[in-house]
Write a protein that holds these residues in place. Structure first.
Motif, PDB file in Angstrom:
ATOM      1  N   VAL A   1       0.846  -1.199   0.000  1.00 49.79           N
ATOM      2  CA  VAL A   1       0.000   0.000   0.000  1.00 49.79           C
ATOM      3  C   VAL A   1       0.883   1.251   0.000  1.00 49.79           C
ATOM      4  O   VAL A   1       2.060   1.206   0.349  1.00 49.79           O
ATOM      5  N   GLY A   2       0.304   2.366  -0.402  1.00 49.90           N
ATOM      6  CA  GLY A   2       1.006   3.636  -0.371  1.00 49.90           C
ATOM      7  C   GLY A   2       0.891   4.292   0.989  1.00 49.90           C
ATOM      8  O   GLY A   2       0.076   3.880   1.817  1.00 49.90           O
ATOM      9  N   PRO A   3       1.698   5.316   1.253  1.00 49.53           N
ATOM     10  CA  PRO A   3       1.694   5.948   2.574  1.00 49.53           C
ATOM     11  C   PRO A   3       0.354   6.593   2.927  1.00 49.53           C
ATOM     12  O   PRO A   3      -0.059   6.566   4.096  1.00 49.53           O
ATOM     13  N   GLY A   4      -0.344   7.162   1.934  1.00 45.94           N
ATOM     14  CA  GLY A   4      -1.652   7.739   2.235  1.00 45.94           C
ATOM     15  C   GLY A   4      -2.624   6.665   2.716  1.00 45.94           C
ATOM     16  O   GLY A   4      -3.362   6.855   3.689  1.00 45.94           O
ATOM     17  N   SER A   5      -2.590   5.516   2.050  1.00 43.73           N
ATOM     18  CA  SER A   5      -3.445   4.402   2.464  1.00 43.73           C
ATOM     19  C   SER A   5      -3.074   3.914   3.856  1.00 43.73           C
ATOM     20  O   SER A   5      -3.946   3.529   4.644  1.00 43.73           O
ATOM     21  N   ALA A   6      -1.778   3.921   4.155  1.00 44.29           N
ATOM     22  CA  ALA A   6      -1.351   3.493   5.492  1.00 44.29           C
ATOM     23  C   ALA A   6      -1.975   4.381   6.556  1.00 44.29           C
ATOM     24  O   ALA A   6      -2.414   3.899   7.612  1.00 44.29           O
ATOM     25  N   ILE A   7      -2.030   5.670   6.280  1.00 46.74           N
ATOM     26  CA  ILE A   7      -2.654   6.589   7.245  1.00 46.74           C
ATOM     27  C   ILE A   7      -4.132   6.268   7.408  1.00 46.74           C
ATOM     28  O   ILE A   7      -4.649   6.198   8.532  1.00 46.74           O
ATOM     29  N   VAL A   8      -4.826   6.051   6.284  1.00 44.05           N
ATOM     30  CA  VAL A   8      -6.257   5.742   6.351  1.00 44.05           C
ATOM     31  C   VAL A   8      -6.491   4.435   7.120  1.00 44.05           C
ATOM     32  O   VAL A   8      -7.369   4.355   7.987  1.00 44.05           O
ATOM     33  N   ILE A   9      -5.697   3.433   6.818  1.00 45.20           N
ATOM     34  CA  ILE A   9      -5.834   2.149   7.525  1.00 45.20           C
ATOM     35  C   ILE A   9      -5.610   2.347   9.022  1.00 45.20           C
ATOM     36  O   ILE A   9      -6.365   1.845   9.866  1.00 45.20           O
ATOM     37  N   GLY A  10      -4.601   3.122   9.379  1.00 49.46           N
ATOM     38  CA  GLY A  10      -4.330   3.383  10.792  1.00 49.46           C
ATOM     39  C   GLY A  10      -5.463   4.130  11.470  1.00 49.46           C
ATOM     40  O   GLY A  10      -5.849   3.817  12.602  1.00 49.46           O
ATOM     41  N   LEU A  11      -6.024   5.117  10.776  1.00 48.60           N
ATOM     42  CA  LEU A  11      -7.135   5.892  11.356  1.00 48.60           C
ATOM     43  C   LEU A  11      -8.325   4.979  11.652  1.00 48.60           C
ATOM     44  O   LEU A  11      -8.945   5.070  12.725  1.00 48.60           O
ATOM     45  N   ILE A  12      -8.649   4.128  10.691  1.00 46.92           N
ATOM     46  CA  ILE A  12      -9.774   3.204  10.904  1.00 46.92           C
ATOM     47  C   ILE A  12      -9.476   2.263  12.073  1.00 46.92           C
ATOM     48  O   ILE A  12     -10.313   2.055  12.961  1.00 46.92           O
ATOM     49  N   ALA A  13      -8.258   1.727  12.091  1.00 46.89           N
ATOM     50  CA  ALA A  13      -7.890   0.798  13.161  1.00 46.89           C
ATOM     51  C   ALA A  13      -8.016   1.445  14.535  1.00 46.89           C
ATOM     52  O   ALA A  13      -8.459   0.818  15.504  1.00 46.89           O
TER      53      ALA A  13
ATOM     54  N   VAL B   1      -7.430  -5.651  19.806  1.00 45.35           N
ATOM     55  CA  VAL B   1      -6.225  -5.141  19.144  1.00 45.35           C
ATOM     56  C   VAL B   1      -5.768  -6.095  18.052  1.00 45.35           C
ATOM     57  O   VAL B   1      -5.596  -5.699  16.900  1.00 45.35           O
ATOM     58  N   HIS B   2      -5.579  -7.359  18.403  1.00 49.26           N
ATOM     59  CA  HIS B   2      -4.941  -8.280  17.465  1.00 49.26           C
ATOM     60  C   HIS B   2      -5.950  -9.040  16.610  1.00 49.26           C
ATOM     61  O   HIS B   2      -5.731  -9.235  15.417  1.00 49.26           O
ATOM     62  N   GLY B   3      -7.038  -9.485  17.217  1.00 52.04           N
ATOM     63  CA  GLY B   3      -8.021 -10.265  16.458  1.00 52.04           C
ATOM     64  C   GLY B   3      -8.737  -9.391  15.439  1.00 52.04           C
ATOM     65  O   GLY B   3      -8.644  -9.608  14.221  1.00 52.04           O
ATOM     66  N   VAL B   4      -9.433  -8.377  15.944  1.00 51.00           N
ATOM     67  CA  VAL B   4     -10.262  -7.544  15.066  1.00 51.00           C
ATOM     68  C   VAL B   4      -9.401  -6.786  14.061  1.00 51.00           C
ATOM     69  O   VAL B   4      -9.720  -6.729  12.873  1.00 51.00           O
ATOM     70  N   ASN B   5      -8.295  -6.208  14.523  1.00 51.71           N
ATOM     71  CA  ASN B   5      -7.491  -5.429  13.599  1.00 51.71           C
ATOM     72  C   ASN B   5      -6.608  -6.288  12.698  1.00 51.71           C
ATOM     73  O   ASN B   5      -6.219  -5.843  11.618  1.00 51.71           O
ATOM     74  N   GLY B   6      -6.306  -7.486  13.157  1.00 51.63           N
ATOM     75  CA  GLY B   6      -5.626  -8.418  12.259  1.00 51.63           C
ATOM     76  C   GLY B   6      -6.542  -8.770  11.104  1.00 51.63           C
ATOM     77  O   GLY B   6      -6.139  -8.782   9.934  1.00 51.63           O
ATOM     78  N   LEU B   7      -7.810  -9.027  11.452  1.00 55.99           N
ATOM     79  CA  LEU B   7      -8.800  -9.314  10.429  1.00 55.99           C
ATOM     80  C   LEU B   7      -8.991  -8.111   9.512  1.00 55.99           C
ATOM     81  O   LEU B   7      -8.925  -8.231   8.279  1.00 55.99           O
ATOM     82  N   PHE B   8      -9.177  -6.954  10.113  1.00 55.39           N
ATOM     83  CA  PHE B   8      -9.383  -5.739   9.311  1.00 55.39           C
ATOM     84  C   PHE B   8      -8.179  -5.465   8.397  1.00 55.39           C
ATOM     85  O   PHE B   8      -8.334  -5.176   7.206  1.00 55.39           O
ATOM     86  N   GLY B   9      -6.983  -5.567   8.966  1.00 51.15           N
ATOM     87  CA  GLY B   9      -5.782  -5.245   8.184  1.00 51.15           C
ATOM     88  C   GLY B   9      -5.595  -6.168   6.996  1.00 51.15           C
ATOM     89  O   GLY B   9      -5.165  -5.732   5.912  1.00 51.15           O
ATOM     90  N   THR B  10      -5.949  -7.436   7.188  1.00 49.86           N
ATOM     91  CA  THR B  10      -5.822  -8.391   6.082  1.00 49.86           C
ATOM     92  C   THR B  10      -6.809  -8.067   4.968  1.00 49.86           C
ATOM     93  O   THR B  10      -6.460  -8.074   3.780  1.00 49.86           O
ATOM     94  N   VAL B  11      -8.028  -7.755   5.377  1.00 51.00           N
ATOM     95  CA  VAL B  11      -9.046  -7.403   4.380  1.00 51.00           C
ATOM     96  C   VAL B  11      -8.691  -6.074   3.696  1.00 51.00           C
ATOM     97  O   VAL B  11      -8.900  -5.901   2.486  1.00 51.00           O
ATOM     98  N   ALA B  12      -8.121  -5.155   4.471  1.00 48.82           N
ATOM     99  CA  ALA B  12      -7.783  -3.830   3.932  1.00 48.82           C
ATOM    100  C   ALA B  12      -6.845  -3.919   2.738  1.00 48.82           C
ATOM    101  O   ALA B  12      -6.893  -3.072   1.835  1.00 48.82           O
ATOM    102  N   VAL B  13      -6.006  -4.947   2.732  1.00 47.47           N
ATOM    103  CA  VAL B  13      -5.115  -5.138   1.577  1.00 47.47           C
ATOM    104  C   VAL B  13      -5.939  -5.229   0.290  1.00 47.47           C
ATOM    105  O   VAL B  13      -5.564  -4.671  -0.745  1.00 47.47           O
ATOM    106  N   GLY B  14      -7.066  -5.918   0.367  1.00 44.95           N
ATOM    107  CA  GLY B  14      -7.923  -6.076  -0.805  1.00 44.95           C
ATOM    108  C   GLY B  14      -8.490  -4.753  -1.297  1.00 44.95           C
ATOM    109  O   GLY B  14      -8.819  -4.604  -2.480  1.00 44.95           O
ATOM    110  N   PHE B  15      -8.594  -3.787  -0.412  1.00 45.20           N
ATOM    111  CA  PHE B  15      -9.077  -2.467  -0.826  1.00 45.20           C
ATOM    112  C   PHE B  15      -7.943  -1.536  -1.246  1.00 45.20           C
ATOM    113  O   PHE B  15      -8.065  -0.791  -2.205  1.00 45.20           O
TER     114      PHE B  15
END
Lengths: 414, 414, 414
Positions: C291-303, C328-342
């Motif tokens: 992912v790009g740095p802008g996306s990293a920020i968005v992913i972090g904000l959501i997390a 922290v780990h379960g929900v955001n691990g799940l979210f972070g993995t799915v976020a790659v698809g977006f």
């Protein structure tokens, strides 16, 4: 043949990437050092608030340095400022052999270190959101401008031959004099100074915690100083010199404070010894690439005494600096930068180099200190007039942790 | 072609510089581990004094190792001692591919680790300045002589094929038996032993702090052992073996202590588990380069039981060692060095290598332990007769922190 | 020519060995982070017991991963499982340029991180030896199977193009959903939930200690994510991207939680801010390479918001998770993995890549979460029926430290 040449280049980039990425990680870890040192040196009722301030340094400061700050520091420069949004992928003119992104990450460590120095001086009485604004402006504009002057190849100090290898001036004097200005505007903690002008000692609540912080800072400095080489290929001798000088100055600083406080007060002041070690580290940061090991020891010895005198000096001026940030980073950042002009093996006054380098060092560090002091003073005044900078007297008495966060650092809940 | 060759050499130096500089930083960080482990295992009234002692290890020890020690250890050797002032720039005959200065910095980490072992055994009762003298002499003379024997290419043990990769003997047995001698001369803490010969447990005041220290030591060991390769080029398989052996021995040591104390006392002794992990690490330090992973586990298991037995043994002898330094470092340093003679894949008795290596290992580690014990004993006796080594009974009761430093580690100042 | 070529290969192995060995050390140090974070967030009467649990993660988990686990994860695979005893010296098909042993050591860090997530959710009430069995099975079988699917070149998810760079799914969702299952079977702590369904806050006893842990985790993540490159040669751009994304997501996560809790509760929840930073780190771990740095920020904000909501959600469900491990780990691990698809720059839905990657990410992480949840549930049920999993009510009230270990974390012994 071409294949070999391309693999060699690839390897050079790889070696330097390993070096810079890991040094940058060590530098980043210094934030833990700042947080715990400051937390241990203040009262328990404000412990989580100071840790929160360092977290703000990292998070708000980091985002500010990403969006705006880096472009100002390292964009195409006209000598005084520059601008590119985000992390430019253009050649920055620095001859980097790591990616611009990785360079950003190590520079980020310097930027948030500078502002973390400020957080200590404002402990136990500053409003959190006002502090967040200060952090944002500092890491978006103030620090980047100074980094531009010193480290951008077109910066006016860089062009003059100003030698500030890892930032005695650009990071430590910068942070230290910002801390001084901010502490002056904010005013001392309630109960710190008596009506007759005398001051009360407010002991730190958890000195072992402060020691944890100090050890982490000491450790991180072995990324901070040698990592400023920005690469290992071609620098194996330099890196050896830098680590030895860094160590020797810190050891000398600690010993000097130990001896000085023992003979002055008949007791070793162990919290000052910690500051003496840090003072030694701060003071060698500018010149660790150009001085010999003997000079590093002398610089450290002077720093270890200077910090003791400076702490008393600012206390007499009623600048309430709960962790001694101004004395450690401001005064010794200034001293260390000037010391290069005396001790540099090439160009130093004491080594037959004349006064040219010395004047450059003095002009450079005074410009930075003055700039940092004045701008921070104005920003703090502006914040004071608008959003307000100081917590209420009730909050200050009850503790910021309880009022703003609703927590206690320590809960006895057997 | 020549250009490529010269760039390749430059890269080799760069790679090894990155490796050694960062491993040395990890080793340096172990001092934080020693300080916090020791601080957590003793009483709060002496916490800052033990942290001060570790700071003295680093600062006085570091300066001593710079001015005198390094020259004795690595100067041109006649097999027993050597001398060059400061950090020689001559070829040290070690085939180094890092600068002599960087080599000095990683060796410094070993020297101050050795003396930091001693600081723990002297906790809560030793005079600070007398300790500073001991540190100076230890790091200027004692440790360097032993390092000379073991690691100088002309050292008499090196020439005999003594295998002490990262210092089970030269660092840990060295420090542990110095600790034993020093604790014997210093005598137990007031109230530790009763008139009927029984001993009182004096619990550590902050076990989580001790755990922080233990984790830092554990972490640092992954610089200490693999960093002893002194370079990565040509050593990629070695480094992999060393880290795996280091880990497995520590894990086995922890498990062994857990199981042993559970079945012996019906309770897991968690402070001993920490010591068991450290014992596993100490015992694999000599042989991590020459044993297989299965052997590493066996060595760790033995170490984890040995440390429990040794702690009781020295307690029965009324050697008051507040943190178990003699049992962890002395006994397991000795054991680990001898274990090489049994478990080395080439030359080990259990792998068909006969007794030659085993005898060398025994002779080497006994020489070192005896040398360290006797010299430290004499120095402590001399200090006792001259400057005095023990704080007054009043100070010991009130705590060194209050009397010598005028501070309290923890202040309740809501 | 051949000599040069062979030296170049040797150097590539050396560079990558330096990189992986030091990143692996940082990852190993994260165990200190887990231990101290968990210790600080719970009550002092169980502090040493949670530290003991993390020591069990490392020691029992490490030995299990050595004897059995690694062979299952990286042995010759048929797509679902594999097996080789110990650390195979065969080519693992991964194109490694470090030794298999060193690869084992960095993988070990991931394995024990996964189980350390579980330890937090079971704090203050689980039997130690039952926990040791869970750890052994988890690190010998459960985690290795999932690692096989994701990172073994023949794993079914690897073959489908599942992108989980450093383990949002394989480590964090894996650990988080195991934690959920285990906490459900174990039941809440005495006094956590009232008869009317409301829940009581049980504040952490030492928040600065938790902050030490959080800073260590944050530091270690700069080994965890970029170290997953498994080598630096050819990866200098990748490593720069990974560290920048890792930082930005963590900063954004911290800011999001700060703002969210401030506007929701009128107070900043500083313990949640720590979790917000960690949530940002967990969520970027899968996609930091794509992912790009802008996306990293968005992913972090959501997390940073997601973790706050998730903590409340599981509390409403009466899942007593003392440190928020599931959120922290379960929900955001799940979210972070799915976020790659977006967010993936190539193949991500928001970047015009269609839904193919997104579906793969969803299928992969759900499979892992479900597998982890169900298997852990069964194991805990089995342990409950056999050896028992919960300490007695008396022990829970008195504290595990006192009853099972016979110690107090803090002793006031002036």
């Amino acid at each position: 043949m071409e294949e070999i040449s391309s693999l060699l280049t690839e390897q050079t980039f790889a070696i330097n990437t390993v070096w810079v990425a890991l040094c940058a990680a060590l530098i980043f870890f210094m934030e833990a050092g700042f947080a715990l040192l400051e937390a241990g040196f203040i009262r328990s009722k404000n412990t989580m608030s100071i840790i929160a301030k360092v977290i703000i340094d990292i998070t708000f400061g980091g985002i500010a340095f990403f969006i705006v700050g880096f472009g100002i520091a390292y964009g195409a420069s006209n000598g005084w400022f520059a601008f590119d949004m985000g992390i430019s992928s253009n050649d920055l003119g620095l001859g980097l052999t790591v990616s611009n992104k990785l360079f950003w990450f190590i520079q980020l460590g310097f930027a948030v270190a500078a502002i973390s120095i400020v957080s200590g001086a404002l402990a136990e009485r500053m409003k959190l959101w006002a502090y967040a604004i200060l952090v944002f402006v500092f890491c978006a504009l103030l620090y980047p401008l100074v980094a531009n002057w010193v480290w951008n190849p077109n910066g006016w100090l860089a062009l003059r031959g100003f030698n500030d290898f890892a930032g005695s001036a650009a990071v430590h004097a910068m942070g230290g004099f910002a801390a001084l200005a901010a502490a002056l505007v904010l005013g001392p903690r309630l109960g710190k100074y008596n009506e007759d002008g005398s001051s009360n000692t407010i002991p730190g609540h958890n000195l072992p915690l402060a020691a944890v912080g100090a050890f982490i800072l000491w450790f991180g400095w072995f990324g901070f100083n040698p990592g400023s080489s920005l690469g290992a290929v071609g620098n194996w001798e330099l890196i050896g010199s830098v680590v030895v000088n860094t160590f020797l100055a810190s050891a000398a600083g600690g010993i000097a404070t130990m001896v000085y406080t023992y003979f002055t007060y008949k007791k070793i002041d162990i919290t000052m010894v910690i500051n003496g070690i840090l003072a030694g580290l701060v003071s060698i940061t500018a010149g660790c690439n150009v001085v010999g090991p003997g000079s590093a020891i002398v610089i450290g010895l002077i720093a270890g005494v200077l910090v003791d005198v400076a702490v008393l000096f600012f206390d007499r001026l009623k600048v309430d600096d709960p962790v001694g940030a101004v004395a450690v980073h401001g005064v010794n950042g200034l001293f260390g930068t000037v010391a290069v002009g005396f001790f540099a093996q090439e160009g130093g006054l004491l080594f037959g180099g004349g006064t040219s380098l010395l004047f450059t060092q003095i002009i450079g560090v005074l410009s930075i200190a003055l700039f940092s002091f004045c701008l921070t003073y104005l920003i703090m005044k502006f914040l004071k007039m608008t959003v307000g900078i100081r917590v209420s007297k009730e909050e200050e008495k009850a503790g910021i942790d309880a009022v703003s966060f609703g927590v206690k650092s320590y809960t006895s809940n057997e």
